[in-house]
Design an enzyme around this catalytic site. Structure first.
Site, mmCIF file in Angstrom:
data_model
loop_
_atom_site.group_PDB
_atom_site.id
_atom_site.type_symbol
_atom_site.label_atom_id
_atom_site.label_comp_id
_atom_site.label_asym_id
_atom_site.label_seq_id
_atom_site.Cartn_x
_atom_site.Cartn_y
_atom_site.Cartn_z
ATOM 1 N N CYS A 2 89.587 63.226 65.255
ATOM 2 C CA CYS A 2 88.613 61.518 65.812
ATOM 3 C C CYS A 2 89.382 60.759 65.322
ATOM 4 O O CYS A 2 89.460 59.522 65.834
ATOM 5 C CB CYS A 2 87.033 61.873 64.656
ATOM 6 S SG CYS A 2 86.053 61.061 64.482
ATOM 7 N N ARG A 27 83.915 57.785 60.811
ATOM 8 C CA ARG A 27 84.120 58.331 61.644
ATOM 9 C C ARG A 27 83.583 59.910 62.358
ATOM 10 O O ARG A 27 83.255 60.598 63.335
ATOM 11 C CB ARG A 27 85.389 58.244 63.693
ATOM 12 C CG ARG A 27 85.375 56.669 63.184
ATOM 13 C CD ARG A 27 87.174 56.683 63.709
ATOM 14 N NE ARG A 27 86.782 57.383 65.255
ATOM 15 C CZ ARG A 27 86.826 56.941 66.627
ATOM 16 N NH1 ARG A 27 86.403 55.342 66.472
ATOM 17 N NH2 ARG A 27 86.733 57.344 67.568
ATOM 18 N N TRP A 74 88.338 65.625 63.828
ATOM 19 C CA TRP A 74 86.717 66.735 64.308
ATOM 20 C C TRP A 74 86.792 68.011 65.222
ATOM 21 O O TRP A 74 87.391 67.702 65.972
ATOM 22 C CB TRP A 74 85.828 65.758 64.836
ATOM 23 C CG TRP A 74 84.105 66.187 65.008
ATOM 24 C CD1 TRP A 74 83.490 66.062 63.561
ATOM 25 C CD2 TRP A 74 83.537 66.482 66.132
ATOM 26 N NE1 TRP A 74 81.965 66.031 64.182
ATOM 27 C CE2 TRP A 74 81.866 66.566 65.698
ATOM 28 C CE3 TRP A 74 83.977 66.565 66.994
ATOM 29 C CZ2 TRP A 74 81.435 66.815 66.551
ATOM 30 C CZ3 TRP A 74 83.370 67.444 67.982
ATOM 31 C CH2 TRP A 74 81.448 67.919 67.746
ATOM 32 N N ASN A 100 93.484 62.859 70.294
ATOM 33 C CA ASN A 100 92.118 62.683 70.287
ATOM 34 C C ASN A 100 92.018 63.697 72.214
ATOM 35 O O ASN A 100 92.450 63.310 72.764
ATOM 36 C CB ASN A 100 91.759 61.449 69.409
ATOM 37 C CG ASN A 100 90.976 61.245 68.449
ATOM 38 O OD1 ASN A 100 91.363 62.483 67.749
ATOM 39 N ND2 ASN A 100 91.033 59.738 67.752
ATOM 40 N N GLY A 101 90.726 63.854 72.084
ATOM 41 C CA GLY A 101 90.168 64.528 72.932
ATOM 42 C C GLY A 101 90.509 65.788 73.325
ATOM 43 O O GLY A 101 90.033 66.824 72.430
ATOM 44 N N GLU A 482 63.727 58.888 67.586
ATOM 45 C CA GLU A 482 64.928 58.051 67.131
ATOM 46 C C GLU A 482 65.179 57.955 65.334
ATOM 47 O O GLU A 482 65.456 57.752 64.509
ATOM 48 C CB GLU A 482 65.058 56.222 66.919
ATOM 49 C CG GLU A 482 65.836 55.546 66.304
ATOM 50 C CD GLU A 482 67.577 56.123 66.939
ATOM 51 O OE1 GLU A 482 67.986 55.395 66.183
ATOM 52 O OE2 GLU A 482 67.984 56.409 67.609
ATOM 53 N N LYS A 486 67.105 60.061 63.492
ATOM 54 C CA LYS A 486 68.153 59.676 61.955
ATOM 55 C C LYS A 486 67.912 60.335 60.786
ATOM 56 O O LYS A 486 68.747 60.521 60.039
ATOM 57 C CB LYS A 486 67.560 58.156 61.230
ATOM 58 C CG LYS A 486 67.683 56.776 62.358
ATOM 59 C CD LYS A 486 69.035 57.112 62.457
ATOM 60 C CE LYS A 486 69.959 56.726 63.617
ATOM 61 N NZ LYS A 486 70.039 57.058 64.507
ATOM 62 N N GLU A 489 69.551 63.840 61.029
ATOM 63 C CA GLU A 489 71.071 63.207 61.109
ATOM 64 C C GLU A 489 71.578 63.361 59.996
ATOM 65 O O GLU A 489 73.367 62.777 59.233
ATOM 66 C CB GLU A 489 71.728 61.974 61.859
ATOM 67 C CG GLU A 489 71.424 62.149 63.400
ATOM 68 C CD GLU A 489 72.082 61.191 63.801
ATOM 69 O OE1 GLU A 489 73.241 60.489 64.616
ATOM 70 O OE2 GLU A 489 71.398 59.372 63.435
ATOM 71 N N HIS A 505 50.101 69.680 73.001
ATOM 72 C CA HIS A 505 50.442 70.694 74.117
ATOM 73 C C HIS A 505 51.729 71.912 73.530
ATOM 74 O O HIS A 505 53.417 72.295 73.919
ATOM 75 C CB HIS A 505 51.274 70.311 75.041
ATOM 76 C CG HIS A 505 49.446 69.554 75.961
ATOM 77 N ND1 HIS A 505 48.934 69.984 76.957
ATOM 78 C CD2 HIS A 505 49.925 68.390 76.608
ATOM 79 C CE1 HIS A 505 48.284 68.856 77.420
ATOM 80 N NE2 HIS A 505 48.866 67.980 76.634
ATOM 81 N N LYS A 604 81.349 59.450 64.590
ATOM 82 C CA LYS A 604 80.226 57.758 65.188
ATOM 83 C C LYS A 604 81.099 58.083 66.523
ATOM 84 O O LYS A 604 80.096 56.990 67.195
ATOM 85 C CB LYS A 604 81.937 56.898 64.174
ATOM 86 C CG LYS A 604 80.997 55.755 64.291
ATOM 87 C CD LYS A 604 79.543 55.210 64.143
ATOM 88 C CE LYS A 604 79.124 54.024 64.516
ATOM 89 N NZ LYS A 604 77.593 53.593 64.687
#
Length: 609
Positions: A2, A27, A74, A100-101, A482, A486, A489, A505, A604
């Protein structure tokens, strides 16, 4: 993923690399490591866990070499352990690589490399690349040539930094789909990094590599090349913030600081952009853009940015009368979407580097659409590749869970809506009303955040609840999503967001006296319907926490707790109702002992698919 940091200069590299790793911690990562030149060998140290563990392992005995690379990982391929941590080494331990990637062709190339006598010490895709560089070096004298030959043989995304004893005193960097930048210090020090946060302690002058670019850093300075290995000049930019901006400002956590920064970040997002007399928004990135031919808009984003996009879609349809769809970027380009030249595709990303969003925009361009970006990071990939767009100007956001970027994205979408609607069907009085409402948001958010003590008390009461349900209608449904995100997370409590009417439902089966239900219930066109949904929860013993802008008995008599925020136009209310939900997630997480700024398993900026 990361984080990447590399250094070449006159000072010892190891302390600078460790400092860079600490600044990249926000991150999200699960291991860390570094490599520096040590005479006739590369000294490598890496550890699973936090950077502090790496520092303890190094102690005071690391070489004083002035060149090295480092990484926070990460995990994508292989678990987070020491073997899989970066840097990765060649068989002779004379090449070190941080990456990274994702190397998508790694599975095909592993057996081919084994047949050539290469042995693998890790489960990562990255180790394939270091062996390919090693193989290429057999026919090359220069590190940059070996790296270029190896990259030509892979498929996937990468941001890399490489050093080698075969061509010492040099760092080679390259990027495709994963950000890499160079920093030039006042004394000629050179830094390569994946994020400005790792650079600003040394310089605010950065050069961002473009996709396909590579760079060579050595005692003679830096040189940049394009995909065809032609020398190119890339200009330096000035990062608009300094090292103080990425500090905690006296708070315990970045997340809390950034929640409280929202009045200031919204002022920055609107400064100079609102003209009340004309009832318009002046957006510098769109000054000469003709949108008359736009017949349809597709908003594409991920996570929190997608939630903001849902609000923006409703706003644009309601005020500018253009059909809008909000789509997950990760799904958009794989479903053969119907696009034409009358479709504007709008990508939203705090970092401007989100891999799925960037790929979706590229697919839209390939199909002939104009593409637009709403991003926070100036000079990021999405900013560079879109036709036009709007910067958030929210400042650096260090907490992994986005807070101030969400509210700034909603405001940026409101500015775009105003700009678009006034070109089409919105009257001058309507425009002036919207301008005044947007301009008033910073002060109203300050009021909304004044419920902090009340929310902290609620967090104490509900901190051990195993599940939460968040409900909202209209503009408040994305806020429910949202708020639930939060909480998930940062506190690791299971939470779901639903349109309030959809509760019947299916989700209503979950409701009992142990289930806190957070209901967004401002007075808006669907207020009475929301009250009916609250009654349905109460009838099943659910404990209702309502976010309201009117403490009338209509709500108070029906709920266990009410959090009051100020009032504004319904389209802008999400900026106010989201604030207490951010505080709730934060306080619950702190009380549960969670790592608020670096939640487990999260990064991040998601720069891989």
């Amino acid at each position: 993923m990361c984080g990447i940091i590399g250094y070449l200069g006159e000072r010892p590299a190891a302390p600078i690399l460790l400092e860079g790793l600490r600044r990249l911690e926000y991150r999200g990562y699960d291991s860390a490591g570094l490599a520096v030149f040590a005479g006739d060998r590369l000294r490598v140290e890496k550890r699973a866990g936090k950077v502090a563990g790496l520092e303890d392992a190094i102690g005071n005995g690391f070489p004083s070499s002035n060149c090295g690379i480092a990484h926070t990982r990460w995990a994508t391929h292989g678990p987070p352990n020491r073997a899989n941590a970066h840097p990765h080494l060649s068989a002779a331990k004379d090449i070190a690589l941080v990456h990274n990637g994702i190397i998508e062709s790694a599975a095909r190339q592993r057996p081919l490399l084994r047949d050539r006598g290469f042995h693998f010490r890790s489960e990562t895709d990255t180790e394939v690349l270091v062996h390919l560089i090693d193989l290429a070096f057999r026919e090359c004298a220069l590190l940059e040539d070996a790296v270029a030959a190896a990259l030509a043989r892979i498929e996937g995304s990468y941001g890399i930094a490489v050093v080698s004893l075969r061509d010492p005193g040099k760092i080679v960097a390259a990027r495709k789909g994963s950000p890499v930048l160079l920093g030039l210090g006042a004394t000629g020090d050179l830094v390569v990094a994946s994020d400005p946060a790792a650079v600003v302690a040394h310089t605010q002058r950065v050069l961002r590599l473009r996709d396909g670019d590579s760079a060579v850093l050595d005692s003679g300075g830096h040189r940049t090349f394009d995909l065809a290995r032609r020398s190119v000049r890339r200009g330096f930019q000035t990062v608009a913030w300094d090292v103080d901006a990425i500090g905690k400002g006296g708070h315990d956590h970045f997340m809390y600081k950034e929640i409280l920064e929202q009045p200031a970040s919204l002022r920055d997002a609107t400064r100079g952009r609102l003209l009340e007399e004309e009832g318009i928004a002046r957006l510098g990135g769109m000054a000469d853009v003709d949108l008359k031919g736009v017949r349809r808009i597709v908003i594409t984003a991920c996570g929190t940015s997608w939630h903001a996009g849902l609000i923006g879609a409703r706003m644009i349809e309601e005020m500018a009368r253009i059909p809008v769809a909000a789509e997950y970027a990760s799904e958009f380009r794989y479903r053969n979407p119907v696009l034409d030249r009358g479709t504007l595709v709008l990508g939203i990303s705090q970092s401007g580097e989100t891999a799925d969003t960037l790929a979706a925009l590229r697919e839209a361009r390939r199909r002939g659409c104009r593409i637009m970006g709403i991003v926070n990071v100036v000079g990021s990939s999405i900013a560079a590749e879109t036709d036009f767009g709007v910067y958030l100007h929210a400042g650096p956001e260090i907490g992994v869970a986005s807070t101030k970027s969400f509210s700034s994205q909603v405001v940026a979408l409101a500015l775009f809506t105003l700009h678009l609607a006034r070109q089409r069907n919105m009257s001058l009085p309507e425009g002036r009303t919207l301008v005044r409402a947007i301009a008033g948001l910073p002060a109203l958010v300050e009021e909304a955040l004044a419920v902090d003590a009340q929310v902290r008390a609620l967090a104490e009461r509900y901190r051990n609840a195993p599940n939460f349900l968040y409900l909202g209608r209209g503009y408040q449904f994305p806020v429910a999503l949202e708020g639930a995100l939060k909480l998930k997370e940062v506190s690791y409590i299971h939470a779901e967001g639903y349109p309030a009417a959809e509760m019947k439902h299916g989700p209503i089966a979950l409701i009992d006296e142990e289930m806190p239900v957070v209901v967004l219930a401002p007075r808006d066109p669907v207020y009475e319907k929301t009250l009916s949904n609250i009654e349905e929860v109460r009838a099943r013993g659910g404990r209702v926490i309502a976010v309201v802008n009117d403490r009338s008995s209509a709500v108070i008599d029906r709920v266990d707790d009410a959090i009051e925020v100020p009032s504004t136009l319904p389209a802008l209310m999400p900026v106010l109702t989201a604030a207490p939900l951010q505080l709730l997630a934060y306080h619950v997480a702190v009380m549960r002992g969670c790592d608020v700024d670096q939640p487990r398993n999260l990064a991040k900026s998601v720069t891989v698919e």
